[in-house]
Design a protein around this motif. Structure first.
Motif, PDB file in Angstrom:
ATOM      1  N   SER A  49       1.911   3.006  -3.328  1.00 13.60           N
ATOM      2  CA  SER A  49       0.401   3.830  -4.239  1.00 13.60           C
ATOM      3  C   SER A  49       0.359   4.930  -3.734  1.00 13.60           C
ATOM      4  N   TYR A  90      -7.849   1.009  -3.864  1.00 17.93           N
ATOM      5  CA  TYR A  90      -6.897   1.568  -4.842  1.00 17.93           C
ATOM      6  C   TYR A  90      -7.596   2.591  -6.042  1.00 17.93           C
ATOM      7  N   TYR A 136       0.456  -0.922  -0.203  1.00 13.64           N
ATOM      8  CA  TYR A 136      -0.324   0.029  -0.056  1.00 13.64           C
ATOM      9  C   TYR A 136       0.735   1.050   0.073  1.00 13.64           C
ATOM     10  N   LYS A 144      -9.632  -2.503   0.121  1.00 13.87           N
ATOM     11  CA  LYS A 144      -9.143  -2.701  -1.284  1.00 13.87           C
ATOM     12  C   LYS A 144      -8.775  -1.869  -2.939  1.00 13.87           C
ATOM     13  N   TYR A 145      -9.939  -2.129  -3.250  1.00  8.96           N
ATOM     14  CA  TYR A 145     -10.577  -1.639  -4.126  1.00  8.96           C
ATOM     15  C   TYR A 145     -11.105   0.082  -3.783  1.00  8.96           C
TER      16      TYR A 145
END
Ligand code: NDP
Length: 254
Positions: free
Chosen positions: A97, A165, A94, A161-162
């Motif tokens: 990102s 993202y 993570y 998570k989605y």
């Protein structure tokens, strides 16, 4: 004093602290990300902050698993994998990102570090050493509490998570501003990543059927409930065209 007695004291003290933290966060926005302001002391690199504060949750759980005097079972192994699926990602994937040019206040990093030390102790010692003998035996994997909890955990995991993202995809390389997130559960709520995180640890509570799981769920709600409301308020004040029908945290409700 036995370790179980020490465990109970730490458990109850930090559970009370979760309630106090919740009350404080209702009035003071946790000062990181968009709510960061001057006056909270030195800042550190955001990416390094996330790695440093979250890595102990992954590494300490391995330690509690391998150092336990009890033999590992299929159930404890599956629970370890569930934990690592979240924390190995949170600590080592993570952070990469996130925008490179952001900074986090050292104070929030230290508080997150303290929380992860205590929380991982509460989870790891319970699962692998302090739970009633053979509670997590191989049959636990066929218990409806485990099966339902694991399904809830996976649902929350995917939503969290989605949604994280989608946030990271909003910025082009080098950008650091904010945009209105769209798509998925963002059409219904401002903070589906927090909603997913809460579902994840609700699932963990059910799958482990433990006071440790409840501890983590209470802390997650204390941390992220007020922050979701603060984010929602911030979006509404910052973007005149922010969708009016979007709620903060729970679709159609809150
Ligand atoms: P945020 O939603 O505040 O931010 C996540 C990332 O997305 C940050 O890099 C942020 O940038 C960026 N971002 C957010 N909104 C936008 C936007 N509108 N436009 C562009 N970029 C945006 O989440 P947190 O940092 O609070 O949390 C990150 C993860 O950690 C989440 O999955 C959360 O559930 C989890 N968490 C769990 C806790 C627990 O107690 N279990 C406690 C805290 C977090 P910037 O940094 O610049 O704001």
């Amino acid at each position: 004093m036995s370790e179980l007695q020490v465990y109970v004291i730490i458990y109850l003290s930090f559970l009370a602290l979760a309630v106090i933290t919740f009350l404080i966060l209702v009035f003071i926005d946790a000062p990181y990300g968009r709510h960061a302001t001057a006056g909270w002391g030195p800042f550190v690199n955001n990416r390094i902050a996330w790695i440093v504060q979250e890595a102990p949750a992954s590494l300490m759980m391995f330690f509690y698993f391998f150092s336990s005097s009890r033999p590992a079972t299929a159930a404890t192994l599956v629970l370890l994998i569930m934990w690592q699926s979240h924390y190995a990602h949170r600590a080592f994937i993570y952070p990469f990102s996130l925008s490179v040019n952001k900074r986090a206040p050292l104070i929030t990093v230290l508080l997150a570090l303290l929380f992860n030390f205590v929380n991982t102790y509460i989870q790891g010692r319970w699962l692998f050493s302090l739970a009633p003998d053979s509670f997590y035996n191989a049959a636990w994997l066929q218990d409806p509490r485990f099966i339902i909890g694991a399904l809830v955990f996976i649902t929350g995991y995917i939503i969290n998570k989605y949604s994280d993202y989608r946030l990271s995809a909003l910025r082009k390389p080098g950008e650091s501003g904010y945009m209105i997130p769209r798509g998925g559960l963002y059409e219904l709520i401002s903070c589906p990543n927090y909603f997913g995180e809460m579902i994840t640890w609700a699932g963990w509570s059910i799958a482990t059927w433990s006071p440790a799981g409840v501890f983590f769920l209470v802390w997650t709600i204390a941390n992220l409930g007020p922050r979701a409301l603060a984010h929602h308020r911030w979006y509404s004040e910052t973007f005149p065209d922010y969708p009016k029908n979007r709620r903060a945290l729970i679709p159609f409700i809150l």
